[in-house]
Motif scaffolding. Structure first.
Motif, mmCIF file in Angstrom:
data_model
loop_
_atom_site.group_PDB
_atom_site.id
_atom_site.type_symbol
_atom_site.label_atom_id
_atom_site.label_comp_id
_atom_site.label_asym_id
_atom_site.label_seq_id
_atom_site.Cartn_x
_atom_site.Cartn_y
_atom_site.Cartn_z
ATOM 1 N N UNK A 181 0.864 -1.143 -0.053
ATOM 2 C CA UNK A 181 0.010 0.009 0.086
ATOM 3 C C UNK A 181 1.004 1.062 -0.057
ATOM 4 N N UNK A 182 0.506 2.416 -0.200
ATOM 5 C CA UNK A 182 1.221 3.644 -0.161
ATOM 6 C C UNK A 182 0.349 4.710 0.181
ATOM 7 N N UNK A 183 0.697 5.954 0.496
ATOM 8 C CA UNK A 183 0.189 6.989 0.806
ATOM 9 C C UNK A 183 -0.125 7.692 -0.416
ATOM 10 N N UNK A 184 -1.265 8.549 -0.386
ATOM 11 C CA UNK A 184 -1.261 9.525 -1.546
ATOM 12 C C UNK A 184 -1.847 10.779 -1.072
ATOM 13 N N UNK A 185 -1.757 11.857 -1.851
ATOM 14 C CA UNK A 185 -2.513 13.123 -1.332
ATOM 15 C C UNK A 185 -3.942 13.245 -1.480
ATOM 16 N N UNK A 186 -4.471 14.036 -0.999
ATOM 17 C CA UNK A 186 -6.004 14.208 -1.122
ATOM 18 C C UNK A 186 -6.503 14.243 -2.542
ATOM 19 N N UNK A 187 -5.428 15.373 -3.270
ATOM 20 C CA UNK A 187 -5.689 15.516 -4.679
ATOM 21 C C UNK A 187 -5.521 14.536 -5.501
ATOM 22 N N UNK A 188 -4.802 13.559 -5.245
ATOM 23 C CA UNK A 188 -4.605 12.205 -5.925
ATOM 24 C C UNK A 188 -5.568 11.285 -5.577
ATOM 25 N N UNK A 189 -6.375 11.287 -4.162
ATOM 26 C CA UNK A 189 -7.455 10.419 -4.075
ATOM 27 C C UNK A 189 -8.745 10.967 -4.567
ATOM 28 N N UNK A 190 -8.995 12.233 -4.386
ATOM 29 C CA UNK A 190 -10.110 12.979 -5.039
ATOM 30 C C UNK A 190 -9.778 13.894 -6.021
ATOM 31 N N UNK A 191 -9.412 13.561 -7.423
ATOM 32 C CA UNK A 191 -8.935 14.590 -8.226
ATOM 33 C C UNK A 191 -10.437 15.388 -8.676
ATOM 34 N N UNK A 192 -10.020 16.641 -8.981
ATOM 35 C CA UNK A 192 -10.880 17.786 -9.515
ATOM 36 C C UNK A 192 -11.238 17.285 -10.943
#
Length: 73
Positions: free
Chosen positions: A49-60
């Protein structure tokens, strides 16, 4: 982690419960959370698993660079 239970408890709580697709919010204004973060990230890595940023997880909408899951061999 906002109740400052200590870094060991934070690590155990996250790694005992985490599953792919889960969202974990950590409060980096707490020293024990900062101490726990490298151990949590290493534990995620060991599980593929890896950490992602909020913008990667919820792209605009309209973002031309969609996030891709990490490739593991």
């Amino acid at each position: 982690d906002y109740t400052d239970p200590g870094s060991t408890r934070i690590v155990n709580n996250v790694l005992d419960k985490i599953r792919g697709g889960d969202v974990v919010s950590m409060h980096l204004g707490h020293p024990e959370t900062v101490t726990a973060l490298p151990v949590v990230l290493a534990g995620l890595h060991k599980r593929g698993l890896r950490a992602v940023t909020a913008s990667e997880l919820f792209p605009l909408p309209g973002n031309s660079t969609p996030s891709r899951p990490a490739q593991h061999s």
